[in-house]
Write a protein that holds these residues in place. Structure first.
Motif, PDB file in Angstrom:
ATOM      1  N   GLY A 127      20.377  27.758  35.830  1.00  0.00           N
ATOM      2  CA  GLY A 127      20.863  27.855  37.206  1.00  0.00           C
ATOM      3  C   GLY A 127      22.369  27.723  37.285  1.00  0.00           C
ATOM      4  N   ASN A 128      22.959  27.032  36.330  1.00  0.00           N
ATOM      5  CA  ASN A 128      24.405  26.812  36.319  1.00  0.00           C
ATOM      6  C   ASN A 128      25.179  28.107  36.115  1.00  0.00           C
ATOM      7  N   ARG A 129      24.502  29.137  35.618  1.00  0.00           N
ATOM      8  CA  ARG A 129      25.201  30.394  35.366  1.00  0.00           C
ATOM      9  C   ARG A 129      25.669  31.058  36.657  1.00  0.00           C
ATOM     10  N   ILE A 130      25.003  30.725  37.772  1.00  0.00           N
ATOM     11  CA  ILE A 130      25.393  31.325  39.057  1.00  0.00           C
ATOM     12  C   ILE A 130      26.810  30.896  39.440  1.00  0.00           C
ATOM     13  N   PRO A 131      27.083  29.589  39.596  1.00  0.00           N
ATOM     14  CA  PRO A 131      28.470  29.193  39.904  1.00  0.00           C
ATOM     15  C   PRO A 131      29.414  29.439  38.741  1.00  0.00           C
ATOM     16  N   ASN A 132      28.885  29.449  37.523  1.00  0.00           N
ATOM     17  CA  ASN A 132      29.711  29.708  36.348  1.00  0.00           C
ATOM     18  C   ASN A 132      30.334  31.103  36.420  1.00  0.00           C
ATOM     19  N   VAL A 133      29.512  32.070  36.841  1.00  0.00           N
ATOM     20  CA  VAL A 133      30.008  33.441  36.998  1.00  0.00           C
ATOM     21  C   VAL A 133      31.046  33.498  38.117  1.00  0.00           C
ATOM     22  N   MET A 134      30.781  32.766  39.221  1.00  0.00           N
ATOM     23  CA  MET A 134      31.737  32.729  40.322  1.00  0.00           C
ATOM     24  C   MET A 134      33.080  32.161  39.848  1.00  0.00           C
ATOM     25  N   ALA A 135      33.013  31.130  39.032  1.00  0.00           N
ATOM     26  CA  ALA A 135      34.235  30.509  38.512  1.00  0.00           C
ATOM     27  C   ALA A 135      35.011  31.488  37.633  1.00  0.00           C
ATOM     28  N   TRP A 136      34.267  32.243  36.845  1.00  0.00           N
ATOM     29  CA  TRP A 136      34.911  33.238  35.984  1.00  0.00           C
ATOM     30  C   TRP A 136      35.614  34.292  36.826  1.00  0.00           C
ATOM     31  N   PHE A 137      34.939  34.783  37.876  1.00  0.00           N
ATOM     32  CA  PHE A 137      35.545  35.755  38.783  1.00  0.00           C
ATOM     33  C   PHE A 137      36.806  35.180  39.426  1.00  0.00           C
ATOM     34  N   ASN A 138      36.758  33.906  39.769  1.00  0.00           N
ATOM     35  CA  ASN A 138      37.900  33.256  40.392  1.00  0.00           C
ATOM     36  C   ASN A 138      39.105  33.258  39.462  1.00  0.00           C
ATOM     37  N   MET A 139      38.885  32.865  38.212  1.00  0.00           N
ATOM     38  CA  MET A 139      39.983  32.820  37.255  1.00  0.00           C
ATOM     39  C   MET A 139      40.536  34.215  36.966  1.00  0.00           C
ATOM     40  N   ILE A 140      39.638  35.196  36.834  1.00  0.00           N
ATOM     41  CA  ILE A 140      40.080  36.561  36.590  1.00  0.00           C
ATOM     42  C   ILE A 140      40.843  37.088  37.802  1.00  0.00           C
ATOM     43  N   GLY A 141      40.346  36.735  38.990  1.00  0.00           N
ATOM     44  CA  GLY A 141      41.029  37.152  40.209  1.00  0.00           C
ATOM     45  C   GLY A 141      42.439  36.607  40.292  1.00  0.00           C
ATOM     46  N   TRP A 142      42.601  35.313  39.932  1.00  0.00           N
ATOM     47  CA  TRP A 142      43.934  34.709  39.967  1.00  0.00           C
ATOM     48  C   TRP A 142      44.850  35.328  38.905  1.00  0.00           C
ATOM     49  N   LEU A 143      44.296  35.643  37.753  1.00  0.00           N
ATOM     50  CA  LEU A 143      45.101  36.311  36.735  1.00  0.00           C
ATOM     51  C   LEU A 143      45.594  37.661  37.245  1.00  0.00           C
ATOM     52  N   ALA A 144      44.688  38.408  37.908  1.00  0.00           N
ATOM     53  CA  ALA A 144      45.069  39.711  38.456  1.00  0.00           C
ATOM     54  C   ALA A 144      46.142  39.555  39.528  1.00  0.00           C
ATOM     55  N   ILE A 145      45.982  38.546  40.396  1.00  0.00           N
ATOM     56  CA  ILE A 145      46.974  38.301  41.446  1.00  0.00           C
ATOM     57  C   ILE A 145      48.334  37.989  40.832  1.00  0.00           C
ATOM     58  N   ASN A 146      48.342  37.182  39.776  1.00  0.00           N
ATOM     59  CA  ASN A 146      49.606  36.842  39.122  1.00  0.00           C
ATOM     60  C   ASN A 146      50.259  38.058  38.478  1.00  0.00           C
ATOM     61  N   VAL A 147      49.428  38.927  37.900  1.00  0.00           N
ATOM     62  CA  VAL A 147      49.969  40.153  37.297  1.00  0.00           C
ATOM     63  C   VAL A 147      50.547  41.065  38.376  1.00  0.00           C
ATOM     64  N   ILE A 148      49.831  41.197  39.500  1.00  0.00           N
ATOM     65  CA  ILE A 148      50.321  42.006  40.618  1.00  0.00           C
ATOM     66  C   ILE A 148      51.625  41.425  41.146  1.00  0.00           C
ATOM     67  N   THR A 149      51.648  40.092  41.303  1.00  0.00           N
ATOM     68  CA  THR A 149      52.854  39.422  41.798  1.00  0.00           C
ATOM     69  C   THR A 149      54.033  39.649  40.863  1.00  0.00           C
ATOM     70  N   GLY A 150      53.788  39.485  39.570  1.00  0.00           N
ATOM     71  CA  GLY A 150      54.851  39.707  38.594  1.00  0.00           C
ATOM     72  C   GLY A 150      55.350  41.144  38.609  1.00  0.00           C
ATOM     73  N   THR A 151      54.426  42.077  38.809  1.00  0.00           N
ATOM     74  CA  THR A 151      54.795  43.494  38.883  1.00  0.00           C
ATOM     75  C   THR A 151      55.687  43.755  40.095  1.00  0.00           C
ATOM     76  N   LEU A 152      55.319  43.161  41.232  1.00  0.00           N
ATOM     77  CA  LEU A 152      56.127  43.317  42.446  1.00  0.00           C
ATOM     78  C   LEU A 152      57.520  42.715  42.251  1.00  0.00           C
ATOM     79  N   LEU A 153      57.572  41.597  41.548  1.00  0.00           N
ATOM     80  CA  LEU A 153      58.865  40.964  41.283  1.00  0.00           C
ATOM     81  C   LEU A 153      59.775  41.862  40.452  1.00  0.00           C
ATOM     82  N   LEU A 154      59.218  42.416  39.385  1.00  0.00           N
ATOM     83  CA  LEU A 154      60.020  43.294  38.525  1.00  0.00           C
ATOM     84  C   LEU A 154      60.451  44.546  39.273  1.00  0.00           C
ATOM     85  N   THR A 155      59.543  45.087  40.091  1.00  0.00           N
ATOM     86  CA  THR A 155      59.869  46.282  40.863  1.00  0.00           C
ATOM     87  C   THR A 155      61.037  46.003  41.809  1.00  0.00           C
TER      88      THR A 155
END
Length: 452
Positions: A90-118
């Protein structure tokens, strides 16, 4: 599987409370906190109300502080501990959500960094174009991906260094924001509703900071030296993250007076740059980009831990390649197809915030109700006889659904999103967390009756 396979080895518990503070400080010094401050101005509050909202929102880092204490006490990372509340499957349900959260934040940081360089290229008379955006994406994404190869000891050193260097530089930037702000306009802001304005503002801050970081808290707490007092672990986590976030949000509140479109700008970093002297451009971009680095380090680290907890064992090379492909796909969509950074960012916080608020509420409520004498290691092993802890699972499902019933955003409106919930999607995060606590308490009462 022995206890050594679940618990962090004593030789690896090297984090002092001071280093813990630097880790959290560095991870929250990103200049996105300024945007948070500008966003809560949109809740139409007075200056005093805004400062209180920023303070209370920053202090919600007491939630990951509490999770970190549990991690230190048990010497176990977050989602291994979470198996007790949800069952090993059952723990895999929130575990997957947590993984999505971390990946989402990584993507946001990459987008932010891209905007900064631009934006930096624009200050060098290089006009913004799809090609420049692509080049910026490649440069910053490569930098982030390479950061995922750092080891624990190196990570701790980097975090400490960044805390000092970029902390001081950020203060310089904030001082200039304050100088250029319209102070009279700030203090003249009329008072708003405590229920329909103040509370949603706090909920927004919590959803975008403390609740999202809760899943990584025990991952750090488990590495704290055993002799460290739990109170020190709690306060160093809470204040290490809360102090920089609060200061940055105050800067955003003042900056919104001279850059009123900051909270809605597709490129908020360009809006901030426009409020600074031209000569300060290089320092500004250095500070803004530097603040993203530790967030990326923590996210990559926790993403790998989450996959391993789910039983997905990947080599570091394969993990980096897999995560990088997902991150780049999200970044390409936002930058080249959607084109609306902040709207997608707020949607991300809303949906993931609801799911994670119910998870952390269940995690901590279960720890209080059932784990006061410590966790049974048999429940934390992949071979645990308790595959599904239905009380925890039911509480999570019901609370999450309940949260979505009250949320309202640009793509979805729940049937109960009326009154104060009509335009305050962040409030659904609190609804989800409170519902999880109530459902789990009721479930525990039934379980006690069955035992008696």
């Amino acid at each position: 599987m022995t206890a050594a396979d679940i618990k962090i080895p004593a030789s690896d518990k090297t984090l002092t409370s001071g280093k813990l503070f630097y880790n959290w400080f560095a991870a929250n010094i990103g200049i996105m906190g300024v945007v948070y401050g500008a966003i809560i101005v949109g809740y139409h509050l007075s200056f005093v109300q805004l400062i209180l909202a920023a303070l209370v929102g920053a202090l919600t880092f007491a939630i990951p502080g509490w999770v970190a204490v549990v991690g230190q006490r048990e010497g176990v990372t977050t989602f291994k501990l979470s198996r007790a509340a949800f069952g090993v499957f059952g723990n895999r349900i929130p575990n997957v959500m947590a993984w999505f959260n971390m990946i989402g934040w990584l993507a946001i940081n990459v987008i932010t960094g891209t905007l900064l360089l631009t934006t930096m290229f624009q200050t060098l008379a290089i006009k913004k174009s799809p090609l420049i955006v692509l080049i910026s994406l490649i440069i910053f994404a490569s930098f982030v991906i390479l950061s995922g190869t750092l080891k624990e000891a190196t990570l701790a050193t980097v975090q400490t260094l960044i805390s000092w260097v970029f902390g001081l530089l950020t203060l310089v930037i904030l001082a200039l924001f304050f100088i250029h702000s319209d102070w009279q306009k700030v203090f003249a802001m009329p008072a708003g509703s405590w229920l329909a304005g103040f509370l949603p503002a706090v909920a927004f801050i919590a959803a975008g900071s403390s609740i999202s970081w809760s899943m990584a808290a025990a991952d750090w707490g488990a590495y704290v030296q055993p002799e460290t007092k739990p109170a020190a672990t709690f306060w160093q986590t809470t204040l290490g993250a809360g102090i920089p976030l609060f200061i940055l949000m105050v800067g955003g509140i003042f900056l919104s007076t001279v850059s009123p479109h900051l909270a809605t700008a597709n490129d908020p970093y360009q809006a901030m740059y426009g409020s600074l002297p031209t000569w300060l451009g290089p320092i500004y971009f250095l500070v803004a980009a530097g603040g993203l680095v530790p967030q990326c380090l923590v996210s990559f680290r926790s993403a790998r831990i989450n996959l391993a907890t789910m039983g997905i064992q990947l080599t570091q090379k394969r993990s980096l390649i897999g995560h990088s492909l997902v991150i780049l796909t999200i970044a390409v969509y936002i930058l080249f197809i959607s084109g609306n950074f902040l709207t997608n960012f707020e949607l991300f916080l809303n949906f993931l915030g609801i799911c994670l608020a119910s998870w952390v509420a269940i995690f901590l409520t279960d720890a209080v109700l059932n784990r006061r004498d410590g966790y049974d290691l048999n429940l934390l092993k992949p071979t645990s006889p308790v595959h599904y802890n239905w009380a925890g699972i039911a509480a999570w499902v019901i609370a999450t659904i309940f949260g979505f019933l009250f949320t309202s955003n640009s793509v979805y409106r729940g049937p109960f999103a009326h009154g104060i919930f009509a335009h305050n999607s962040s409030l659904a995060v609190f609804v989800s967390g409170l519902a999880a606590i109530v459902v789990l308490l009721v479930a525990s009462l039934f379980q006690k009756k069955e035992r008696n």
